[in-house]
Design a protein around this motif. Structure first.
Motif, mmCIF file in Angstrom:
data_model
loop_
_atom_site.group_PDB
_atom_site.id
_atom_site.type_symbol
_atom_site.label_atom_id
_atom_site.label_comp_id
_atom_site.label_asym_id
_atom_site.label_seq_id
_atom_site.Cartn_x
_atom_site.Cartn_y
_atom_site.Cartn_z
ATOM 1 N N LYS A 1 -18.025 23.197 16.919
ATOM 2 C CA LYS A 1 -16.894 23.003 16.013
ATOM 3 C C LYS A 1 -17.380 22.621 14.602
ATOM 4 N N ARG A 2 -18.385 21.723 14.549
ATOM 5 C CA ARG A 2 -18.878 21.284 13.253
ATOM 6 C C ARG A 2 -19.494 22.439 12.467
ATOM 7 N N GLU A 3 -20.264 23.288 13.139
ATOM 8 C CA GLU A 3 -20.886 24.409 12.443
ATOM 9 C C GLU A 3 -19.855 25.446 12.029
ATOM 10 N N ALA A 4 -18.802 25.630 12.836
ATOM 11 C CA ALA A 4 -17.751 26.593 12.465
ATOM 12 C C ALA A 4 -16.999 26.123 11.231
ATOM 13 N N VAL A 5 -16.717 24.813 11.170
ATOM 14 C CA VAL A 5 -16.023 24.262 10.004
ATOM 15 C C VAL A 5 -16.892 24.384 8.758
ATOM 16 N N GLU A 6 -18.190 24.095 8.875
ATOM 17 C CA GLU A 6 -19.086 24.221 7.735
ATOM 18 C C GLU A 6 -19.174 25.666 7.256
ATOM 19 N N LEU A 7 -19.168 26.619 8.193
ATOM 20 C CA LEU A 7 -19.203 28.030 7.806
ATOM 21 C C LEU A 7 -17.941 28.419 7.061
ATOM 22 N N ALA A 8 -16.810 27.916 7.524
ATOM 23 C CA ALA A 8 -15.553 28.238 6.852
ATOM 24 C C ALA A 8 -15.497 27.607 5.465
ATOM 25 N N ARG A 9 -16.105 26.465 5.273
ATOM 26 C CA ARG A 9 -16.097 25.804 3.971
ATOM 27 C C ARG A 9 -17.060 26.474 2.995
ATOM 28 N N ARG A 10 -18.235 26.844 3.486
ATOM 29 C CA ARG A 10 -19.247 27.381 2.589
ATOM 30 C C ARG A 10 -18.957 28.814 2.157
ATOM 31 N N SER A 11 -18.515 29.650 3.076
ATOM 32 C CA SER A 11 -18.318 31.074 2.758
ATOM 33 C C SER A 11 -17.006 31.279 2.014
ATOM 34 N N GLY A 12 -16.967 32.335 1.292
ATOM 35 C CA GLY A 12 -15.731 32.689 0.577
ATOM 36 C C GLY A 12 -14.769 33.517 1.400
ATOM 37 N N THR A 13 -15.085 33.727 2.674
ATOM 38 C CA THR A 13 -14.233 34.535 3.562
ATOM 39 C C THR A 13 -13.118 33.672 4.129
ATOM 40 N N SER A 14 -12.021 34.320 4.495
ATOM 41 C CA SER A 14 -10.877 33.601 5.057
ATOM 42 C C SER A 14 -11.198 33.099 6.446
ATOM 43 N N CYS A 15 -10.445 32.088 6.869
ATOM 44 C CA CYS A 15 -10.657 31.512 8.202
ATOM 45 C C CYS A 15 -10.336 32.535 9.296
ATOM 46 N N ARG A 16 -9.350 33.424 9.053
ATOM 47 C CA ARG A 16 -8.995 34.427 10.061
ATOM 48 C C ARG A 16 -10.187 35.339 10.348
ATOM 49 N N GLN A 17 -10.858 35.810 9.267
ATOM 50 C CA GLN A 17 -11.964 36.723 9.478
ATOM 51 C C GLN A 17 -13.121 36.014 10.173
#
Length: 384
Positions: free
Chosen positions: A12-28
């Motif tokens: 969960k922690r790594e998924a949240v960090e990926l969503a924060r760092r990348s410019g891609t939407s959470c859906r993608q």
């Protein structure tokens, strides 16, 4: 019915960090990692609200860990505050409020009030309160005290400050003036402390003057003698040495050693010098004003042996510089380089230095001077 998927806190922690760092939407991102978009959005919201490592699945162990971390952060803040400002605990409540006022931008007010054992409501009431007439009068008095203190160049303390204020018409008591000066760290010049224990200097006996007048040159032997006492430290205790020097030859013509410095030790040293005297004329014997030299027995002994007593002025060690110089040479050349365990070892070492090292060298020096003087008096062949 399909089994519900479970995700570890690390996932969960790594998924949240990926969503924060990348410019891609959470859906993608959710589609790429194989989780529901709504679930990833909930993880992001929970992480943003907590602003700390993800609490996990919500089991009691994770909640206890989160509580301990909050407690540790609070205790760390309290420790840092008390380390910097804890000394104010022994002062009054107004001083504690002043510390809180100065540090309110660095620490929470309620934390500081809890550490300093005051109420938050009392601090806020003090903050909005107007200074009392007493406080205003103290501020006026402190201002005047600073002016008087600066005019005196920092010389006067509380008693004389109180006198000046009374002369100006102030009614403040001495204790109040002292308290205000102490609070503002205003003080006069302190009296210089005496190092060690002072020794009361004896006065000169009647009729005794400084006959030497710092003239340490003698044209003939047995005209000017000097004497003094020094101490030699050993593991067994102190050994005292009294010497008598002839200023003409710089020979130690008399000496005595004892574990106690008294008049008998001084008399023995002078008696040894008298035994080596060749003539019976008067000799100036110079010393300081120690109690051994001002004693009645010592003065009577000098009178019986045609010795004229001379004494230094009070606090002028240069008046007996010749003897002090010998002691300095003795300690520099012998005492400072070794440590004696017993008094007997120190006696043997001092005897060796005086009789086998110092005196032979001085005798050779006198002999060389006599040879030079004889050469000058010997008539030359040309002059006849």
């Amino acid at each position: 019915m399909s089994k519900r998927k479970q995700y570890s806190p690390e996932f969960k922690r790594e998924a949240v960090e990926l969503a924060r760092r990348s410019g891609t939407s959470c859906r993608q991102i959710a589609q790429e990692i194989g989780v529901a978009p709504s679930l990833l959005n909930r993880w992001v919201r929970e992480a943003r609200a907590a602003e700390k490592p993800f609490p996990g699945t919500g089991n009691p162990r994770d909640e206890e860990l989160a509580r301990l971390k909050r407690e540790l952060a609070r205790v760390t803040k309290e420790r840092d505050f008390l380390k910097r400002r804890g000394s104010v605990l022994c002062q009054g409540i107004i001083e504690r409020y002043s510390v809180i006022q100065r540090c309110r931008n660095e620490y929470p007010v309620r934390l500081m009030c809890r550490c300093l054992k005051v109420s938050a409501s009392g601090y806020y009431d003090w903050q909005d309160r107007e200074p009392s007439p007493r406080a205003q009068d103290n501020a006026r008095l402190i201002k005047r005290i600073r002016e008087i203190h600066e005019d005196s160049r920092g010389a006067i303390g509380a008693p004389r400050m109180h006198e000046d204020l009374l002369f100006e018409g102030e009614t403040a008591s001495l204790n109040r003036v002292a308290r205000l000066m102490a609070a503002e760290q205003i003080q006069g010049w302190p009296r210089r402390k005496r190092r060690g224990f002072g020794r009361v200097t004896s006065g000169r006996p009647a009729g005794v003057e400084n006959l030497l007048e710092r003239d340490f040159n003698a044209l003939e032997p047995e005209r000017k003698w000097v004497t003094d006492i020094t101490e030699i430290a050993t593991l067994e205790g102190k050994l005292f040495l009294c010497v008598v020097l002839d200023l003409y030859s710089k020979l130690v013509i008399g000496w005595s050693m004892h574990h106690r410095q008294d008049r008998q030790m001084v008399i023995r040293a002078v008696e040894m010098a008298i035994w080596q005297r060749q003539g019976n004329w008067s000799v100036i014997l110079h010393s300081d004003r120690g109690s051994q030299f001002t004693s009645v027995d010592y003065q009577r002994f000098l009178s019986r042996n045609t010795l004229v007593c001379s004494m230094s002025a009070v606090g002028h060690c240069a008046d007996n510089a010749a003897c002090e110089g010998f002691f300095g040479q003795l300690k520099r050349e012998r005492v400072a380089h070794q440590s004696c365990r017993t008094l007997d070892e120190a006696r043997a070492d001092l005897f060796d230095y005086i009789e086998r090292f110092h005196n032979p060298r001085m005798r050779r020096r006198v002999a060389q001077q006599d040879l030079k003087f004889s050469a000058l008096l010997k008539p030359s062949v040309e002059a006849g």
